[in-house]
Structures are given as structure tokens and as C-alpha cells.
Design an enzyme around this catalytic site. Structure first.
Site: not given
Ligand code: NVA
Ligand code: CP
Length: 317
Positions: A117, A144, A235
Site C-alpha cells: 500500500r 484500489h 467514498d
Molecule cells: N480513497 C480512500 C480509500 C481508503 C480505503 C483513500 O485512498 O484514502
Molecule cells: N477499504 C480499505 O482499503 O480499508 P483500509 O484502509 O482499512 O485497508
């Protein structure tokens, strides 16, 4: 006693099967992964795929926080028989400047599969380029894909095949939205996105999905775009990489509340990758209401991640 080496030349190594983006994987393969995820959920996976990763280790690298991704990969790997090493950026030499190519080559000597990540997609691609084991995208600023695999599994759990359905996104055209767009031509659904000016998804991602045959509509009026939708998704207004401090005025009209939800089909599902900022992008009423499937969606991260790992390890065609 020391066993002599074989006189046979070593077979050329197969390149690892990375899971970097939905756009990179062919539709039939993605379909097999979704079907396997459903089998993991219902306890009907073939015996040979229940614990096929015994003796294997997954390394997870986190440059951003995570709850669902971390736990679903960890529990998923354990259920598949394998083990996990978690590396947070600041606790490793990556945080002191060890390069991604160097870390990738070293980790490839220790583990059998990696998940990262990170921020820039270039970091993910660099990790994959130097790895001799599969690499999985656990979220970048741009996409994602693991989330959207779980989301598609969730839609089909509740409504059957997603092909031909209308999926509507409202809010920031962010990383999750962009993976949804990439999935549209692969799974044959129509993708509509209602985003404020300046927060639309990347044009090249939209153009590619359209070139691959998908109907992708990008506009600014959620009330218009949600009409006829089978699923409504939103989101957070501020993703982990975003530095703007206040987008609330621009995004408030995109909030999923009972009024906006009523624009979609009465049978429409509500999804959110979570974590949610309750009463910002979604009201409690919708999040906790009868159309919401967010808890199944979170659970499906586990089943989808298992299917992705099994495919990466060459155990699913
Ligand atoms: N769009 C959000 C998704 C978190 C799972 C982010 O990148 O923070
Ligand atoms: N949806 C998702 O990726 O959640 P986290 O940021 O908790 O991993």
C-alpha cells in the site's frame, strides 16, 4: 550426505503473476477470481484450494494506514495455510532511504508473495519490476483494485451477475472510482460517475475503458446520473494522499442521503469501501439502512484477497 546437483540446466523462470491493476488482467481471469471468492465465502472452494499456501509467506508493506486491507490479507493468508510479515515504512530501512529496487530484490529472497500500500503508482510498479515473486496492489493514490474485486463479489452476492447493470459513483473520482472504471469493460456493466469539477477521474482511465467497449458516463449531477442505478457507491471526501483541507462545499451535493438514494432504483444497493466519515459523504440513515451492504463488502475483502493470492501463486488458471 550431500546430494549432488542435477546435471539438467535450470528451467527458465516464469515471470511472476502480479496483480497491479484490474485493467492489466483479462476478463476471464478476473471472472475466475470472483467465482473463487464466492466459493471461499460459501465454503465451497475446491479441496485443493482450501489451504494451498502452506509453507508460503506474504510480506505486506504499508506506507499508509490500513485496517481492512491488512486484516483481510493476514487472515486470508493464514486461512490458506501461509504466514505473513508486516512491514511498515517507518519501521524498516525503506524509511531510511533503502531503495524500492533493493528492498524488492531482498524481500524476494525471503518471501513468496508481496502486497504494498503506497502513494505513487510508480513505487508499486518499481517493486514489481524488481521482484521475482508476485506483487499485489493494496492501494495507491490512483487505484484500489483489491477493493473493487471485493465490491463486485458483494454486488453479485446480493444481485447476481453484474454484467448489464448500472453502477453509479457519487463524489470524488478517486482511486476506488478509477478501479471501478477499469472493471467496467472487464465485467460488462455501465459505469456512471457524478463528480464535482476538478475531482473527476483521470481522462486516460475513462478513455481506455471506453476503448475496451464500456459505457462510462462522467457528469456533475448525481440526481440525474443515479436514475436507474443498481448500485450507488461513494467514498471519503479526502483520501489518505489528499492535502486539500476543505472540499466539503464542493462535495456536499454528492452526499449519499435518503433523498439522493431515492433517485436510484428502489432495489439499488449502497456500497462504501470504508472507513466512512459518517454524515459527511454518507448519512447514518443510508449507511445503516436496508440498502446498505457495507459489512458484507468489508467481509468480501477476505474472500477476494484469498482468490487474488491463489491466482498470483499460479494455482488458478
Ligand atoms: N480513497 C480512500 C480509500 C481508503 C480505503 C483513500 O485512498 O484514502
Ligand atoms: N477499504 C480499505 O482499503 O480499508 P483500509 O484502509 O482499512 O485497508
Amino acid at each position: 550426505m550431500i546430494t549432488p546437483m542435477s546435471s539438467q540446466p535450470a528451467a527458465a523462470a516464469m515471470p511472476p503473476r502480479h496483480f497491479l491493476d484490474i485493467a492489466d488482467v483479462d476478463a476471464a481471469t478476473l471472472r475466475r477470481m470472483i467465482d473463487l471468492a464466492a466459493q471461499y465465502r460459501t465454503g465451497t472452494a475446491p479441496e485443493a484450494l482450501r489451504r494451498p499456501l502452506a509453507g508460503k509467506t506474504l510480506a505486506m508493506i504499508f506506507e499508509k494506514p490500513s485496517t481492512r486491507t491488512r486484516v483481510s490479507f493476514q487472515v486470508g493468508m493464514q486461512q490458506l495455510g501461509g504466514e505473513v510479515v508486516v512491514l511498515s515504512h517507518q519501521d524498516t530501512q525503506l524509511g531510511r532511504g533503502e531503495t524500492i529496487p533493493d528492498a524488492s530484490r531482498v524481500l524476494s529472497r525471503f518471501v513468496d508473495i508481496m502486497m504494498i500500500r503506497t502513494f505513487a503508482p510508480e513505487t508499486l510498479h518499481e517493486l514489481a519490476d524488481y521482484a521475482s515473486v508476485p506483487v499485489i496492489n493494496g492501494l495507491t493514490d490512483e487505484t484500489h483494485p483489491c477493493q473493487v474485486m471485493a465490491d463486485i463479489a458483494t454486488f453479485e452476492q446480493h444481485r447476481g451477475p453484474i454484467a448489464g447493470k448500472v453502477i453509479a459513483w457519487t463524489g470524488d473520482g478517486n482511486n476506488v472510482a478509477q478501479s471501478w472504471i477499469e472493471a467496467a469493460p472487464k465485467f460488462g456493466f455501465e459505469m456512471r460517475l457524478a463528480c464535482p469539477e476538478g475531482l473527476e477521474p483521470r481522462e486516460d482511465i475513462v478513455a481506455r475503458a471506453r476503448a475496451e467497449g464500456a459505457t462510462v458516463i462522467v457528469g456533475s449531477d448525481p440526481r440525474e446520473l443515479l436514475v436507474g442505478a443498481d448500485c450507488v457507491i461513494t467514498d471519503t471526501w479526502l483520501s489518505m494522499h489528499d492535502t486539500d483541507t476543505d472540499r466539503s462545499n464542493a462535495l456536499l451535493p454528492y452526499q449519499v442521503n435518503a433523498d439522493l438514494m431515492a433517485c436510484a432504483k428502489p432495489s439499488a444497493l449502497f456500497m462504501h469501501c470504508l472507513p466512512a466519515h459518517r454524515n459527511e459523504e454518507v448519512t447514518d440513515e443510508v449507511m445503516d439502512g436496508p440498502q446498505s451492504v457495507v459489512w458484507d463488502e468489508a467481509e468480501n475483502r477476505l474472500h477476494a484477497q484469498k482468490a487474488v493470492m491463489v491466482w498470483c501463486m499460479g494455482l488458478l488458471s
